[in-house]
Design a protein around this motif. Structure first.
Motif, mmCIF file in Angstrom:
data_model
loop_
_atom_site.group_PDB
_atom_site.id
_atom_site.type_symbol
_atom_site.label_atom_id
_atom_site.label_comp_id
_atom_site.label_asym_id
_atom_site.label_seq_id
_atom_site.Cartn_x
_atom_site.Cartn_y
_atom_site.Cartn_z
ATOM 1 N N PRO A 49 -1.379 12.114 -2.656
ATOM 2 C CA PRO A 49 -0.729 10.806 -2.779
ATOM 3 C C PRO A 49 -1.564 9.754 -3.503
ATOM 4 C CG PRO A 49 -1.244 11.297 -0.475
ATOM 5 C CD PRO A 49 -1.586 12.501 -1.276
ATOM 6 N N THR A 50 -2.868 9.953 -3.623
ATOM 7 C CA THR A 50 -3.707 8.951 -4.286
ATOM 8 C C THR A 50 -3.895 9.221 -5.781
ATOM 9 O OG1 THR A 50 -5.769 10.099 -3.745
ATOM 10 C CG2 THR A 50 -4.952 8.487 -2.148
ATOM 11 N N ARG A 51 -3.425 10.364 -6.255
ATOM 12 C CA ARG A 51 -3.643 10.729 -7.662
ATOM 13 C C ARG A 51 -3.124 9.690 -8.659
ATOM 14 N NH1 ARG A 51 -0.849 15.879 -10.135
ATOM 15 N NH2 ARG A 51 -0.449 14.914 -12.124
ATOM 16 N N PRO A 52 -1.874 9.213 -8.546
ATOM 17 C CA PRO A 52 -1.399 8.211 -9.516
ATOM 18 C C PRO A 52 -2.248 6.932 -9.494
ATOM 19 C CG PRO A 52 0.429 9.081 -8.234
ATOM 20 C CD PRO A 52 -0.828 9.605 -7.614
ATOM 21 N N HIS A 53 -2.740 6.578 -8.332
ATOM 22 C CA HIS A 53 -3.558 5.370 -8.211
ATOM 23 C C HIS A 53 -4.902 5.554 -8.903
ATOM 24 C CE1 HIS A 53 -0.634 5.398 -4.953
ATOM 25 N NE2 HIS A 53 -0.570 4.100 -5.174
ATOM 26 N N ARG A 54 -5.502 6.705 -8.725
ATOM 27 C CA ARG A 54 -6.778 6.983 -9.397
ATOM 28 C C ARG A 54 -6.597 6.967 -10.905
ATOM 29 N NH1 ARG A 54 -7.057 11.157 -5.766
ATOM 30 N NH2 ARG A 54 -6.950 12.679 -7.444
ATOM 31 N N ILE A 69 -0.964 2.594 -1.983
ATOM 32 C CA ILE A 69 -0.933 3.502 -0.846
ATOM 33 C C ILE A 69 -0.978 2.743 0.478
ATOM 34 C CG2 ILE A 69 -1.874 5.420 -2.150
ATOM 35 C CD1 ILE A 69 -4.555 4.894 -0.883
ATOM 36 N N ILE A 70 -1.381 1.494 0.458
ATOM 37 C CA ILE A 70 -1.397 0.703 1.696
ATOM 38 C C ILE A 70 0.036 0.462 2.171
ATOM 39 C CG2 ILE A 70 -2.285 -1.377 2.812
ATOM 40 C CD1 ILE A 70 -4.361 0.719 1.489
ATOM 41 N N HIS A 71 0.967 0.332 1.229
ATOM 42 C CA HIS A 71 2.378 0.202 1.588
ATOM 43 C C HIS A 71 2.814 1.405 2.424
ATOM 44 C CE1 HIS A 71 6.761 0.328 1.005
ATOM 45 N NE2 HIS A 71 6.671 -0.988 0.929
ATOM 46 N N GLN A 89 -8.094 8.316 2.906
ATOM 47 C CA GLN A 89 -7.591 8.090 1.555
ATOM 48 C C GLN A 89 -7.486 6.595 1.249
ATOM 49 O OE1 GLN A 89 -4.085 10.478 2.206
ATOM 50 N NE2 GLN A 89 -4.769 12.001 0.687
ATOM 51 N N ALA A 90 -7.027 5.824 2.217
ATOM 52 C CA ALA A 90 -6.902 4.377 2.014
ATOM 53 C C ALA A 90 -8.275 3.731 1.815
ATOM 54 C CB ALA A 90 -6.179 3.734 3.197
ATOM 55 N N LEU A 91 -9.253 4.139 2.601
ATOM 56 C CA LEU A 91 -10.604 3.590 2.452
ATOM 57 C C LEU A 91 -11.220 4.016 1.123
ATOM 58 C CD1 LEU A 91 -11.851 4.088 6.099
ATOM 59 C CD2 LEU A 91 -11.257 1.920 5.002
ATOM 60 N N ASP A 92 -10.975 5.256 0.716
ATOM 61 C CA ASP A 92 -11.459 5.730 -0.579
ATOM 62 C C ASP A 92 -10.815 4.923 -1.709
ATOM 63 O OD1 ASP A 92 -12.913 7.603 -2.284
ATOM 64 O OD2 ASP A 92 -10.913 8.382 -2.778
ATOM 65 N N PHE A 93 -9.518 4.644 -1.581
ATOM 66 C CA PHE A 93 -8.823 3.827 -2.576
ATOM 67 C C PHE A 93 -9.435 2.428 -2.637
ATOM 68 C CE2 PHE A 93 -5.247 0.835 -3.425
ATOM 69 C CZ PHE A 93 -5.100 1.112 -4.780
ATOM 70 N N ALA A 94 -9.677 1.818 -1.485
ATOM 71 C CA ALA A 94 -10.272 0.480 -1.443
ATOM 72 C C ALA A 94 -11.635 0.474 -2.130
ATOM 73 C CB ALA A 94 -10.397 -0.002 0.000
ATOM 74 N N GLU A 95 -12.430 1.485 -1.873
ATOM 75 C CA GLU A 95 -13.742 1.567 -2.514
ATOM 76 C C GLU A 95 -13.617 1.782 -4.020
ATOM 77 O OE1 GLU A 95 -15.896 4.501 -0.263
ATOM 78 O OE2 GLU A 95 -16.179 3.125 1.423
ATOM 79 N N SER A 96 -12.614 2.543 -4.444
ATOM 80 C CA SER A 96 -12.387 2.741 -5.878
ATOM 81 C C SER A 96 -11.980 1.439 -6.562
ATOM 82 C CB SER A 96 -11.296 3.793 -6.113
ATOM 83 O OG SER A 96 -11.704 5.043 -5.643
ATOM 84 N N VAL A 97 -11.165 0.651 -5.891
ATOM 85 C CA VAL A 97 -10.777 -0.655 -6.428
ATOM 86 C C VAL A 97 -12.012 -1.548 -6.545
ATOM 87 C CG1 VAL A 97 -9.465 -2.776 -5.941
ATOM 88 C CG2 VAL A 97 -8.388 -0.522 -5.635
ATOM 89 N N LEU A 135 -9.747 -2.851 5.606
ATOM 90 C CA LEU A 135 -10.084 -2.600 4.204
ATOM 91 C C LEU A 135 -11.014 -3.664 3.631
ATOM 92 C CD1 LEU A 135 -6.569 -1.424 3.055
ATOM 93 C CD2 LEU A 135 -8.583 -0.002 3.458
ATOM 94 N N ALA A 136 -10.987 -4.859 4.187
ATOM 95 C CA ALA A 136 -11.848 -5.945 3.701
ATOM 96 C C ALA A 136 -13.331 -5.619 3.872
ATOM 97 C CB ALA A 136 -11.510 -7.249 4.421
#
Length: 174
Positions: A49-54, A69-71, A89-97, A135-136
């Motif tokens: 699910p995180t592939r499009p975001h990456r 993905i937070i939605h 996955q959400a934490l990994d996304f936050a760190e990627s951002v 996430l903050a």
């Protein structure tokens, strides 16, 4: 941090908040400020699910993601009883951002009553607040009360969320 500071400091913004909160004024302003707006599909990738975001985060330039993905992390449990996105996955996304000089824009609407199901809106708003607090710890967050944005302007008045640059100063007019 506030929105003008985020616009100066960050090249990646992720717009988050419960369904029913208008994003159009903010998105128009971000476009005028040089952000490429990416609206993410409601359907997540079935395997990752995180592939499009990456992939979007790998894009060059200034990018604003409308929804993420937070939605799913918030609405999955409310609508289906489970999320297709894990907290890891959400934490990994936050760190990627954050690694891409990014921040989350958390939209709120205190006192907002969504139609037809105000309970769903209240539950989603609470779930977003909890998720954003977590996430903050991994990515900067700007909380923006949409009630502060005002109402659509009268003819000849500045546009809602008009973002502009002076010679050396960023201005945000609501």
């Amino acid at each position: 941090m506030n929105l003008p500071q985020a616009l100066i400091r960050h090249r990646t913004l992720v717009i988050e908040g419960p369904d029913g909160i208008s994003r159009s004024g903010l998105i128009a302003g971000l476009t005028h400020h040089g952000f490429l707006i990416q609206h993410l599909a409601d359907r997540l990738h079935h395997v990752d699910p995180t592939r499009p975001h990456r992939e979007l985060l790998a894009s060059p330039g200034r990018v604003a993601l409308d929804g993420s993905i937070i939605h799913e992390l918030v609405y999955g449990p409310l609508r289906r009883g489970h999320s297709r996105v894990t907290w890891i996955q959400a934490l990994d996304f936050a760190e990627s951002v954050a690694e891409r000089d990014g921040a989350f824009i958390h939209l709120t609407a205190p006192g907002h009553v969504a139609r037809p199901a105000p309970t769903d809106f209240a539950e989603a708003a609470d779930a977003y607040a909890r998720a954003v607090r977590t996430l903050a710890q991994h990515v900067p967050v700007v909380t923006l009360d949409t009630g502060d944005l005002g109402h659509p302007p009268r003819s000849g008045a500045p546009a809602l969320c008009e973002l502009g640059r002076n010679k050396q100063q960023l201005t945000v007019r609501w």
